[in-house]
Design a protein around this motif. Structure first.
Motif, mmCIF file in Angstrom:
data_model
loop_
_atom_site.group_PDB
_atom_site.id
_atom_site.type_symbol
_atom_site.label_atom_id
_atom_site.label_comp_id
_atom_site.label_asym_id
_atom_site.label_seq_id
_atom_site.Cartn_x
_atom_site.Cartn_y
_atom_site.Cartn_z
ATOM 1 N N MET A 1 46.709 98.529 55.865
ATOM 2 C CA MET A 1 47.708 98.792 56.877
ATOM 3 C C MET A 1 47.030 99.564 58.005
ATOM 4 O O MET A 1 46.367 100.565 57.771
ATOM 5 C CB MET A 1 48.831 99.602 56.254
ATOM 6 C CG MET A 1 50.059 99.681 57.071
ATOM 7 S SD MET A 1 50.995 98.169 57.281
ATOM 8 C CE MET A 1 51.242 97.620 55.618
ATOM 9 N N ALA B 1 53.881 97.501 61.979
ATOM 10 C CA ALA B 1 54.135 97.257 60.556
ATOM 11 C C ALA B 1 54.242 98.570 59.786
ATOM 12 O O ALA B 1 55.162 98.755 58.982
ATOM 13 C CB ALA B 1 53.033 96.383 59.972
ATOM 14 N N LEU C 1 56.364 98.877 56.239
ATOM 15 C CA LEU C 1 55.601 97.987 55.359
ATOM 16 C C LEU C 1 54.564 98.822 54.622
ATOM 17 O O LEU C 1 54.025 99.784 55.165
ATOM 18 C CB LEU C 1 54.911 96.882 56.144
ATOM 19 C CG LEU C 1 55.805 95.758 56.653
ATOM 20 C CD1 LEU C 1 54.993 94.744 57.439
ATOM 21 C CD2 LEU C 1 56.525 95.067 55.515
ATOM 22 N N LEU D 1 54.235 89.293 52.225
ATOM 23 C CA LEU D 1 55.096 88.723 53.260
ATOM 24 C C LEU D 1 55.602 87.367 52.792
ATOM 25 O O LEU D 1 54.809 86.479 52.478
ATOM 26 C CB LEU D 1 54.341 88.566 54.570
ATOM 27 C CG LEU D 1 53.704 89.826 55.155
ATOM 28 C CD1 LEU D 1 53.003 89.499 56.464
ATOM 29 C CD2 LEU D 1 54.726 90.912 55.362
ATOM 30 N N VAL E 1 61.268 90.735 58.771
ATOM 31 C CA VAL E 1 60.229 90.336 57.824
ATOM 32 C C VAL E 1 60.786 90.479 56.410
ATOM 33 O O VAL E 1 61.260 91.555 56.031
ATOM 34 C CB VAL E 1 58.960 91.203 57.997
ATOM 35 C CG1 VAL E 1 57.914 90.829 56.971
ATOM 36 C CG2 VAL E 1 58.407 91.057 59.402
ATOM 37 N N ILE F 1 60.755 94.743 62.158
ATOM 38 C CA ILE F 1 59.575 95.259 62.845
ATOM 39 C C ILE F 1 59.787 95.140 64.344
ATOM 40 O O ILE F 1 60.039 94.057 64.860
ATOM 41 C CB ILE F 1 58.304 94.512 62.428
ATOM 42 C CG1 ILE F 1 58.052 94.764 60.939
ATOM 43 C CG2 ILE F 1 57.107 94.946 63.271
ATOM 44 C CD1 ILE F 1 56.818 94.119 60.405
#
Length: 69
Positions: free
Chosen positions: A1, A7, A12, A18, A45, A58
Motif C-alpha cells: 500500500m 487507496a 484499503l 480487489l 471498490v 475511493i
C-alpha cells in the motif's frame, strides 16, 4: 500500500483482494489502471477482506487522475 494514496486513505489494507472496481471486474493491473483512468472523482471498490466482501469508496485525487492518462 502506498502511503497517503487514495487507496490507503479510503481504508484499503494489505491483503485485500480487489473484486470489482467501479462496477467492473478487474483481473490484471492493466485493467485496474484503465478503470481508474476512466473514473471521474471516486470509485466504489468491492474487496474481499479475510473472506468477507465489503465496498470501499475511493475518492481520487486530481494528481492521481493526471498520472493515469
Amino acid at each position: 500500500m502506498t502511503p497517503d494514496s487514495p487507496a490507503e486513505e479510503a481504508g484499503l489494507k494489505a491483503g485485500d483482494i480487489l473484486i470489482k472496481v467501479g462496477g467492473k471486474t478487474v483481473k490484471t493491473f492493466d485493467e485496474l489502471k484503465e478503470t481508474v483512468a476512466k473514473a471521474q472523482d471516486s470509485l466504489p471498490v468491492l474487496v474481499d477482506r479475510q473472506g468477507q466482501r465489503t465496498f470501499v469508496p475511493i475518492k481520487l485525487k486530481p494528481e492521481e487522475k493526471a498520472d493515469k492518462k
